[in-house]
Design a protein around this motif. Sequence first.
Motif, mmCIF file in Angstrom:
data_model
loop_
_atom_site.group_PDB
_atom_site.id
_atom_site.type_symbol
_atom_site.label_atom_id
_atom_site.label_comp_id
_atom_site.label_asym_id
_atom_site.label_seq_id
_atom_site.Cartn_x
_atom_site.Cartn_y
_atom_site.Cartn_z
ATOM 1 N N LEU A 1 0.834 -1.182 0.000
ATOM 2 C CA LEU A 1 0.000 0.000 0.000
ATOM 3 C C LEU A 1 0.879 1.246 0.000
ATOM 4 O O LEU A 1 1.899 1.308 0.692
ATOM 5 C CB LEU A 1 -0.880 -0.007 1.243
ATOM 6 C CG LEU A 1 -1.907 1.120 1.364
ATOM 7 C CD1 LEU A 1 -3.050 0.910 0.378
ATOM 8 C CD2 LEU A 1 -2.448 1.188 2.797
ATOM 9 N N SER B 1 -12.061 -9.800 -4.754
ATOM 10 C CA SER B 1 -11.581 -8.565 -4.120
ATOM 11 C C SER B 1 -12.496 -8.123 -2.982
ATOM 12 O O SER B 1 -12.056 -7.420 -2.069
ATOM 13 C CB SER B 1 -11.457 -7.454 -5.156
ATOM 14 O OG SER B 1 -12.676 -7.247 -5.842
ATOM 15 N N GLU C 1 -10.787 -10.222 -0.275
ATOM 16 C CA GLU C 1 -9.394 -9.833 -0.036
ATOM 17 C C GLU C 1 -9.275 -8.425 0.546
ATOM 18 O O GLU C 1 -8.406 -8.169 1.379
ATOM 19 C CB GLU C 1 -8.602 -9.908 -1.344
ATOM 20 C CG GLU C 1 -8.499 -11.306 -1.931
ATOM 21 C CD GLU C 1 -7.893 -11.310 -3.327
ATOM 22 O OE1 GLU C 1 -7.684 -12.413 -3.867
ATOM 23 O OE2 GLU C 1 -7.637 -10.220 -3.872
ATOM 24 N N ASN C 2 -10.128 -7.526 0.100
ATOM 25 C CA ASN C 2 -10.060 -6.125 0.528
ATOM 26 C C ASN C 2 -11.284 -5.733 1.345
ATOM 27 O O ASN C 2 -11.715 -4.580 1.324
ATOM 28 C CB ASN C 2 -9.955 -5.213 -0.702
ATOM 29 C CG ASN C 2 -8.722 -5.506 -1.532
ATOM 30 O OD1 ASN C 2 -7.677 -5.865 -1.001
ATOM 31 N ND2 ASN C 2 -8.833 -5.346 -2.844
ATOM 32 N N TYR D 1 -9.405 -0.618 4.016
ATOM 33 C CA TYR D 1 -8.995 0.207 2.876
ATOM 34 C C TYR D 1 -10.041 1.272 2.535
ATOM 35 O O TYR D 1 -10.398 1.470 1.393
ATOM 36 C CB TYR D 1 -8.710 -0.676 1.660
ATOM 37 C CG TYR D 1 -7.632 -1.693 1.924
ATOM 38 C CD1 TYR D 1 -6.320 -1.288 2.176
ATOM 39 C CD2 TYR D 1 -7.916 -3.059 1.961
ATOM 40 C CE1 TYR D 1 -5.325 -2.214 2.445
ATOM 41 C CE2 TYR D 1 -6.925 -3.993 2.214
ATOM 42 C CZ TYR D 1 -5.636 -3.560 2.457
ATOM 43 O OH TYR D 1 -4.652 -4.479 2.713
ATOM 44 N N GLU E 1 -5.846 -1.637 -6.769
ATOM 45 C CA GLU E 1 -5.430 -2.913 -6.187
ATOM 46 C C GLU E 1 -6.152 -3.200 -4.874
ATOM 47 O O GLU E 1 -6.612 -4.327 -4.643
ATOM 48 C CB GLU E 1 -3.920 -2.912 -5.953
ATOM 49 C CG GLU E 1 -3.400 -4.218 -5.367
ATOM 50 C CD GLU E 1 -1.899 -4.208 -5.135
ATOM 51 O OE1 GLU E 1 -1.346 -5.296 -4.844
ATOM 52 O OE2 GLU E 1 -1.281 -3.119 -5.231
ATOM 53 N N TYR E 2 -6.272 -2.201 -3.991
ATOM 54 C CA TYR E 2 -6.833 -2.417 -2.658
ATOM 55 C C TYR E 2 -8.278 -1.916 -2.559
ATOM 56 O O TYR E 2 -8.677 -1.318 -1.568
ATOM 57 C CB TYR E 2 -5.949 -1.744 -1.604
ATOM 58 C CG TYR E 2 -4.595 -2.396 -1.480
ATOM 59 C CD1 TYR E 2 -4.435 -3.605 -0.811
ATOM 60 C CD2 TYR E 2 -3.474 -1.820 -2.059
ATOM 61 C CE1 TYR E 2 -3.193 -4.221 -0.704
ATOM 62 C CE2 TYR E 2 -2.223 -2.409 -1.960
ATOM 63 C CZ TYR E 2 -2.090 -3.611 -1.287
ATOM 64 O OH TYR E 2 -0.857 -4.222 -1.188
ATOM 65 N N ILE F 1 -6.196 2.766 -3.169
ATOM 66 C CA ILE F 1 -7.489 2.331 -2.655
ATOM 67 C C ILE F 1 -8.628 2.971 -3.441
ATOM 68 O O ILE F 1 -8.417 3.839 -4.282
ATOM 69 C CB ILE F 1 -7.626 2.699 -1.160
ATOM 70 C CG1 ILE F 1 -7.555 4.230 -0.982
ATOM 71 C CG2 ILE F 1 -6.555 1.998 -0.334
ATOM 72 C CD1 ILE F 1 -7.825 4.711 0.429
#
Length: 310
Positions: free
Chosen positions: A3, A194, A197-198, A202, A248-249, A279
């Motif tokens: 991050l 996702s 995962e997130n 975030y 990604e996040y 994010i």
Amino acid sequence: MPLNPKLNKLLETDFEKIYALPLDQQREWYARSWDDCKESIVEVGSVNDLIVKTSVRDTLIRVYHPKGNGPHPAFIWIHGGGFVFGNIEVYDSVCRRIVNNANCTVISIEYGLSPEYKFPLPVEECYETVKWVSDHAEKLNILADKISIGGDSVGGTLSAVISQLSRDKGELKIIYQVIINAMLDLLGETKPKSRVENAEGYRITTKGIEWFVRQYLNELSEANNPLASPLLAENFAELPAACIITSEYDPLRDEGELYAQRLAAAGVNVYLKRYNGVIHGFFNMQHTLEEARDALALVCTKLREAFYED
């Protein structure tokens, strides 16, 4: 990749506590939270606020013209905020930058927020506003055959829906769509990894997404309607070419990338870019994040290509 450390301070905020506040306080907090890119006013040719009378309500739009006589191509911008927060002021600085760097008129829509205006009212309001823009191209000094649309977060959701509606209704022509960190499958029917995962940590969380969806929909079954979840549409052919940006996040990352895949499989020209280390909401952090500035430059490049490269 790891991050971006520039996000660490922001992520110290207790966002779950903010969701527990009264709605007017939540909206006030959201409006203040974007001071990142309000450090200076970017000058453009002219800025005018207009009212469009739609079947939903009187809709405020802000028209940003570049310098020069025109007519110019037009990019219609729809703001984010989970259908619940946001307004044209939040993205004012971004819209001004797009005007100058893409050499186009930008028209920003301030649609009715949920829960006061639930599905499908924001869809109807935005579609009718886009049609009004197309029908009044000469008055607005824009090119009716060079209109594009885009937005961040649920602004990207609504942009995808309106792109599909414009194809199906045949009442107006959209030549390009820009979809940034969008929620395209409201209940996660496509099982995006996702969202697992997130899910936490975030800024926007999977539980937070569920809260926004409940504010927007009258009942959860409406999420299966492609006008709510454009990823669930049956036909992706003959839609406008697209620039799709993901983070990604972001819990919403995978549905954006799956949408790009389905467009491409249907023969639509798609440019997909994932920004690593950032994010949901990064696009509006123009002052803080190099990735945000790069993403805006990418959007402007793609718009110039759509407008000026025949």
